[in-house]
Design a protein around this motif. Sequence first.
Motif, PDB file in Angstrom:
ATOM      1  N   GLY A  31     -11.347  19.926   0.778  1.00 30.81           N
ATOM      2  CA  GLY A  31     -10.196  19.419   1.511  1.00 30.81           C
ATOM      3  C   GLY A  31      -9.755  20.306   2.653  1.00 30.81           C
ATOM      4  O   GLY A  31      -9.183  19.812   3.636  1.00 30.81           O
ATOM      5  N   THR A  32     -10.006  21.599   2.562  1.00 31.65           N
ATOM      6  CA  THR A  32      -9.655  22.498   3.667  1.00 31.65           C
ATOM      7  C   THR A  32     -10.373  22.091   4.940  1.00 31.65           C
ATOM      8  O   THR A  32      -9.777  22.026   6.023  1.00 31.65           O
ATOM      9  CB  THR A  32     -10.007  23.954   3.299  1.00 31.65           C
ATOM     10  N   TRP A  33     -11.671  21.796   4.832  1.00 27.84           N
ATOM     11  CA  TRP A  33     -12.426  21.352   6.003  1.00 27.84           C
ATOM     12  C   TRP A  33     -11.973  19.971   6.451  1.00 27.84           C
ATOM     13  O   TRP A  33     -11.921  19.686   7.653  1.00 27.84           O
ATOM     14  CB  TRP A  33     -13.919  21.328   5.688  1.00 27.84           C
ATOM     15  N   VAL A  34     -11.628  19.117   5.503  1.00 31.28           N
ATOM     16  CA  VAL A  34     -11.152  17.771   5.842  1.00 31.28           C
ATOM     17  C   VAL A  34      -9.873  17.851   6.676  1.00 31.28           C
ATOM     18  O   VAL A  34      -9.730  17.167   7.693  1.00 31.28           O
ATOM     19  CB  VAL A  34     -10.909  16.948   4.553  1.00 31.28           C
ATOM     20  N   VAL A  35      -8.947  18.715   6.263  1.00 30.09           N
ATOM     21  CA  VAL A  35      -7.688  18.856   6.988  1.00 30.09           C
ATOM     22  C   VAL A  35      -7.907  19.509   8.348  1.00 30.09           C
ATOM     23  O   VAL A  35      -7.363  19.067   9.367  1.00 30.09           O
ATOM     24  CB  VAL A  35      -6.676  19.668   6.147  1.00 30.09           C
ATOM     25  N   LEU A  36      -8.709  20.558   8.382  1.00 30.02           N
ATOM     26  CA  LEU A  36      -8.954  21.267   9.640  1.00 30.02           C
ATOM     27  C   LEU A  36      -9.632  20.376  10.672  1.00 30.02           C
ATOM     28  O   LEU A  36      -9.345  20.466  11.874  1.00 30.02           O
ATOM     29  CB  LEU A  36      -9.811  22.511   9.390  1.00 30.02           C
TER      30      LEU A  36
END
Length: 301
Positions: A31-36
């Motif tokens: 999810g970190t990459w999804v948000v970024l």
Amino acid sequence: MDWLLLPFEVSFVQRALVAGVLVSVVCALVGTWVVLRGMAFLGDAMAHGMLPGIALASLLGGNLLLGAAISAGAMACGVTLLSRSPRLSRDTGIGLLFVGMLAVGVIIVSHSRSFAVDLTGFLFGDVLAVRDADLLALAVAVAIAAVVSLLGYRSFLALTFDTRKAHTLGLRPKLANAVLLALVTLAIVASFHVVGTLLVFGLLIAPPAAAMVWAGRIPVIMSCAALIGATSTAVGLVLSWHWGTATGATIAAVAVLSFFLSALLAAIRRRLRRPNRATSTDNDEGHRDPVKTPEQIEYAT
């Protein structure tokens, strides 16, 4: 204290907590990459785009996990193909696939007599009915996500902030994008059967977004997101136990609430520090606000 610990004296609540923690970890990594990258809409579309495969597998008496994987894989391939069209924006392609897959899934499920029950289970899951086999599957998903995130860290980082530089460095951004889509698919497919698509999407987006308000390095954001997700799971289980609410929906609501609480505290912190900035200029170098946008994340390889 007894009010907090009482629910966890029951074995199925203990398993639900472990499952929620595992889902929080895999969702934090992905999810970190999804948000970024601003892929929240894609995550939502893929979560609900699994419905045709799940519905068809249920109707035919097949494996729901396999049906979900096939459907999510088809969704990911469709997004990749449509994103190559110069006349069609990425969001438009995702939206078309989202609506199309969801419509097909509802049509298939409507042939089942247990339509409402199936759809409710699809959205909210049944975290209180987690089995040991489910926990093992989630643990394997966490291990795979951790290994892929570690090996592909530089490629994902370059893809997120500067695709042209990724080409220059030979990091193969197209392959990195495909692997990242596969990671999103893994997180959603591995978790939906236990906690439902609503909770998966909530933990995929809300904890990383809440962590980004305070953290400035991607590994720290991932760690904080996992902690926020695990805390949301525990709080949601306690509230659901005492209030008699739907467990998956309660956990998802707590996760989303954590983001708004984090954003509110950050806004208060900025307001309190503003007078100090007005009287001191050298304070800017040593005490900057936490990172708020992807471009401000430290580009550390």
